[in-house]
Design an enzyme around this catalytic site. Structure first.
Site, PDB file in Angstrom:
ATOM      1  N   SER A  37       2.781  -6.336   9.868  1.00 63.36           N
ATOM      2  CA  SER A  37       4.114  -6.296   9.305  1.00 63.36           C
ATOM      3  C   SER A  37       4.069  -6.448   7.792  1.00 63.36           C
ATOM      4  O   SER A  37       3.019  -6.731   7.203  1.00 63.36           O
ATOM      5  CB  SER A  37       4.970  -7.409   9.922  1.00 63.36           C
ATOM      6  OG  SER A  37       6.334  -7.242   9.575  1.00 63.36           O
ATOM      7  N   LYS A  42      -2.173  -7.706   4.050  1.00 62.28           N
ATOM      8  CA  LYS A  42      -3.195  -6.667   4.252  1.00 62.28           C
ATOM      9  C   LYS A  42      -3.907  -6.335   2.941  1.00 62.28           C
ATOM     10  O   LYS A  42      -5.136  -6.303   2.886  1.00 62.28           O
ATOM     11  CB  LYS A  42      -2.528  -5.410   4.832  1.00 62.28           C
ATOM     12  CG  LYS A  42      -1.834  -5.639   6.166  1.00 62.28           C
ATOM     13  CD  LYS A  42      -1.203  -4.361   6.688  1.00 62.28           C
ATOM     14  CE  LYS A  42      -0.087  -3.855   5.804  1.00 62.28           C
ATOM     15  NZ  LYS A  42       1.043  -4.820   5.689  1.00 62.28           N
ATOM     16  N   ASP A 115      -5.763   0.754   3.925  1.00 62.25           N
ATOM     17  CA  ASP A 115      -4.665  -0.213   3.903  1.00 62.25           C
ATOM     18  C   ASP A 115      -3.393   0.552   4.238  1.00 62.25           C
ATOM     19  O   ASP A 115      -2.916   1.366   3.453  1.00 62.25           O
ATOM     20  CB  ASP A 115      -4.572  -0.861   2.514  1.00 62.25           C
ATOM     21  CG  ASP A 115      -3.415  -1.849   2.416  1.00 62.25           C
ATOM     22  OD1 ASP A 115      -3.023  -2.400   3.459  1.00 62.25           O
ATOM     23  OD2 ASP A 115      -2.911  -2.062   1.300  1.00 62.25           O
ATOM     24  N   ASN A 170      -3.517 -14.629   9.720  1.00 60.51           N
ATOM     25  CA  ASN A 170      -3.679 -14.855   8.286  1.00 60.51           C
ATOM     26  C   ASN A 170      -2.763 -15.981   7.798  1.00 60.51           C
ATOM     27  O   ASN A 170      -1.856 -16.422   8.507  1.00 60.51           O
ATOM     28  CB  ASN A 170      -3.374 -13.555   7.542  1.00 60.51           C
ATOM     29  CG  ASN A 170      -3.843 -13.570   6.111  1.00 60.51           C
ATOM     30  OD1 ASN A 170      -4.749 -14.330   5.756  1.00 60.51           O
ATOM     31  ND2 ASN A 170      -3.237 -12.740   5.275  1.00 60.51           N
ATOM     32  N   SER A 547      21.147  34.293  13.958  1.00 58.91           N
ATOM     33  CA  SER A 547      19.718  33.921  13.884  1.00 58.91           C
ATOM     34  C   SER A 547      19.389  33.312  12.523  1.00 58.91           C
ATOM     35  O   SER A 547      18.702  33.930  11.711  1.00 58.91           O
ATOM     36  CB  SER A 547      18.813  35.118  14.181  1.00 58.91           C
ATOM     37  OG  SER A 547      19.149  36.251  13.429  1.00 58.91           O
TER      38      SER A 547
END
EC number: 2.7.7.4
Length: 640
Positions: A37, A42, A115, A170, A547
């Site tokens: 998140s 990170k 990352d 973490n 079209s």
């Protein structure tokens, strides 16, 4: 005069460099991603890995320390995230919005780390980063626990085929290195992981900022007995060994023919091992031969394995070209033209079921169309939801078909032959990534039935060249009026024709379709298939449809032999078409009573190079019809 000992020193240095380069060249490579998140750390973790592996130059370190002070890092501590968050937008917002790739190395292994963004809106970037990874580091903020994005990224990593998962809890320093907190998070994640098929993962308590358990076990977590993150990354077994144990496959990238005496087939070995003398089969043709030589720039090899790029020569002159796959003879891959697949939609514009895209898998590129999704996956709850299309970042399961068989294996068995991307034919933008599940059985059971009376025989009987006159333009441009006049003139000349009008077709064949973009695409696809059958019967077919999309008009063009599709652009300015408004449709659209109306709230993509351009502000419908008929029965000259 130079001291002789300096020559010895230089020789020793050169020798050391050569030894280092030799050892570095033969190190194994691990590709991994960090995901989780927003603000789980990170970028900080990757910066710490680069720092601890001594992959930062002195000038970079000095700049990093200065940047850390500028953005407000307290004391002497370094903000390692600044090593990775290189985009200005990321630094301003404090988030990662792109995939940042970094290379580093230790004495034991080389690494490429991606990352990936944490925001849900950048799911497509995460999928891109995960597509080549062997391992995923799922970060969890110890203060927050398992979040929605934790589940999303774990699901995507498993879906992409990553089998090595590290659960890195973490910021343990911010919860006092609490073991009970760590255990609770791991148990919560384990319950979720089992529900999506993740059988095992390695959990570890870390602090990317402080360096706990990154390269050395931390005194702050004496209760943790597992490996450090770097130690695990250095020793985990990558899938290259598993690829070498599988049956041999090599997609052919190009045919190497430098002279008349040499003909080889070059490519990257996707799986298995090959040796001279091995019996091989060319797929999809099924032709067999044996390997004569394995050729490289450094000389012939006695053996080649997955991951090596080589040129193979065969003992027989067999037909083999780019896109074919050379495989072990007794266990070749399949070839089919209809599949079920998981699709991750990556374009801002929603998927249009029935539209034709380029499908690229390995060295093969074919035309493909995707049906409406069977269901869309809610990654947050794992529910299977009904869906008519796929929006940006959506994940769904759908059937797709290709214009010719492709060589494949299920993605679970081979990323190389089971993964694909879809490319928009008009913009060349990649719009989706996909993973093949299996071929549809009916693809193996449906074949073209041979007939004795060919389309050429039908046309000869009628004494005419089949044509498809495709009238396109805004509503009210005069398409139907001109097409009707053209058919009357053709009929008077004894020509065999048939007019397919947009409104008339919607009373029967296409009465189940609405006017959304997706329905318009399917409407034109069906009309194209019907028109093709009519030209097979030798008829001159006229169609009068708005079209609005170039891609669908080009799809119909591709169904017919070259020169048979005649695009006629009935060009009328919107203001003029709206002024005519015989049916009152523009008035309703302007009032909001008629949604998805072309020219008002739905786009019209005008032809870029039509065979015939009719400017209705310059000539009457009668004059336009006369010009078109003259060109059909005489020499074509497209300027009117």
């Amino acid at each position: 005069m130079t001291n002789p000992s300096s020559y010895q020193a230089e020789a020793l240095i050169a020798e050391d460099i050569d030894a280092y380069l030799e050892a570095h060249q033969h190190k194994s490579l691990l590709r991994f991603i960090t995901c989780g998140s927003v603000d789980d750390g990170k970028s900080t973790l990757i910066g710490r890995l680069l720092y601890d592996s001594k992959m930062i130059f002195e000038d970079q370190l000095a700049a990093l320390e200065a940047d850390s002070k500028r953005v407000g890092t307290q004391g002497q501590e370094i903000d390692f995230a600044l090593l990775v968050d290189g985009l200005a937008a990321e630094r301003e917002q404090g988030i990662t919005i792109d995939v940042a790739y970094r290379f580093f190395s230790t004495e034991k292994r080389k690494f490429i780390v991606a990352d990936t963004p944490g925001h849900e809106q950048y799911t497509r970037n995460m999928v891109t980063g995960a597509s080549t990874a062997d391992l995923a580091v799922i970060l969890i903020d110890a203060r927050k626990g398992v979040l929605t994005q934790t589940r999303r990224h774990s699901y995507l990593a498993h879906l992409i085929g990553i089998r090595h998962i590290v659960l890195a809890v973490n910021k343990m320093d911010l919860v006092g290195y609490d073991r009970l907190r760590f255990d609770a998070i791991v148990e919560d994640y384990r319950c979720f992981a089992r529900s999506i098929g993740i059988e095992s993962f390695v959990a570890m308590p870390i602090s990317g900022f402080k360096g706990d358990n990154i390269t050395a076990l931390s005194d702050n977590t004496p209760w943790y007995k597992g490996p450090t993150l770097m130690g695990h990354l250095e020793t985990v077994e990558v899938d290259a060994t598993a690829d070498q144990a599988r049956a041999f496959r090599m997609p052919v990238q190009w045919v190497n023919r430098p002279n008349l005496d040499f003909r080889g087939f070059s490519g990257l070995i996707a799986a298995g091992t090959v040796r001279p003398g091995d019996a091989v089969r060319i797929i999809p043709s099924g032709k067999t031969s044996r390997i004569a030589r394995i050729v490289t720039l450094d000389g012939d090899l006695e053996q080649a394995v997955a991951g090596q790029s080589v040129t193979l020569t065969l003992t027989d002159e067999v037909d083999c070209s780019r896109g074919d796959v050379i495989a072990i003879a007794e266990a070749p891959p399949q070839a089919a033209d209809q599949f079920e697949a998981t699709i991750v939609w990556m374009a801002d514009e929603a998927m249009l079921p029935g539209r034709s895209y380029w499908l690229k898998t390995g060295t093969q590129t074919v035309s493909a169309s995707v049906q409406a999704p069977k269901y869309q996956v809610n990654v947050n709850t794992l529910e299977q939801l009904a869906a008519r299309t796929l929006e940006l970042n959506a994940i769904g399961v759908a059937n797709l078909s290709t214009d010719k068989p492709i060589v494949f294996e299920p993605y679970a068995d081979s990323r190389d032959l089971g993964g694909f991307i879809l490319i928009d034919k008009m913009t060349n933008a990649t719009v989706a990534a996909g993973m093949i599940h299996f071929a549809l059985r009916r693809a193996e059971n449906v074949h073209w039935q041979a007939v004795d009376i060919t389309r050429e025989a039908h046309a000869s009987q009628k004494g005419q060249q089949p044509r498809l006159l495709w009238f396109t333009g805004l509503s009210g441009s005069g398409k139907s009026t001109i097409a009707n006049l053209v058919e009357k003139k053709l009929h008077a000349l004894g020509k065999h024709s048939f007019l397919l009008d947009g409104d008339n077709v919607r009373h029967g064949l296409n009465k189940d379709l609405g006017f959304t973009d997706a329905d318009r695409v399917e409407n034109i696809r069906r009309v194209g298939e019907v028109a093709k059958l009519m030209t097979d019967a030798g008829l001159i077919v006229l169609t009068a449809f708005i079209s609005p999309f170039r891609a669908e008009r080009e799809l119909v063009r591709s169904m017919l032999p070259a020169g048979e599709f005649i695009e006629i652009f009935v060009d009328t300015p919107l203001a003029e078409a709206e002024a005519r408004d015989v049916k009152g449709l523009y008035k309703k659209a302007r009032a909001g009573e008629l949604k998805n109306f072309t020219g008002i709230d739905s786009p019209y993509e005008a032809p870029e190079n039509p065979e015939v351009h009719i400017d209705t502000t310059r000539i009457t419908p009668e004059q336009a019809a006369e010009r078109i008929v003259e060109q059909i029965v005489g020499v074509w000259s497209p300027e009117l």
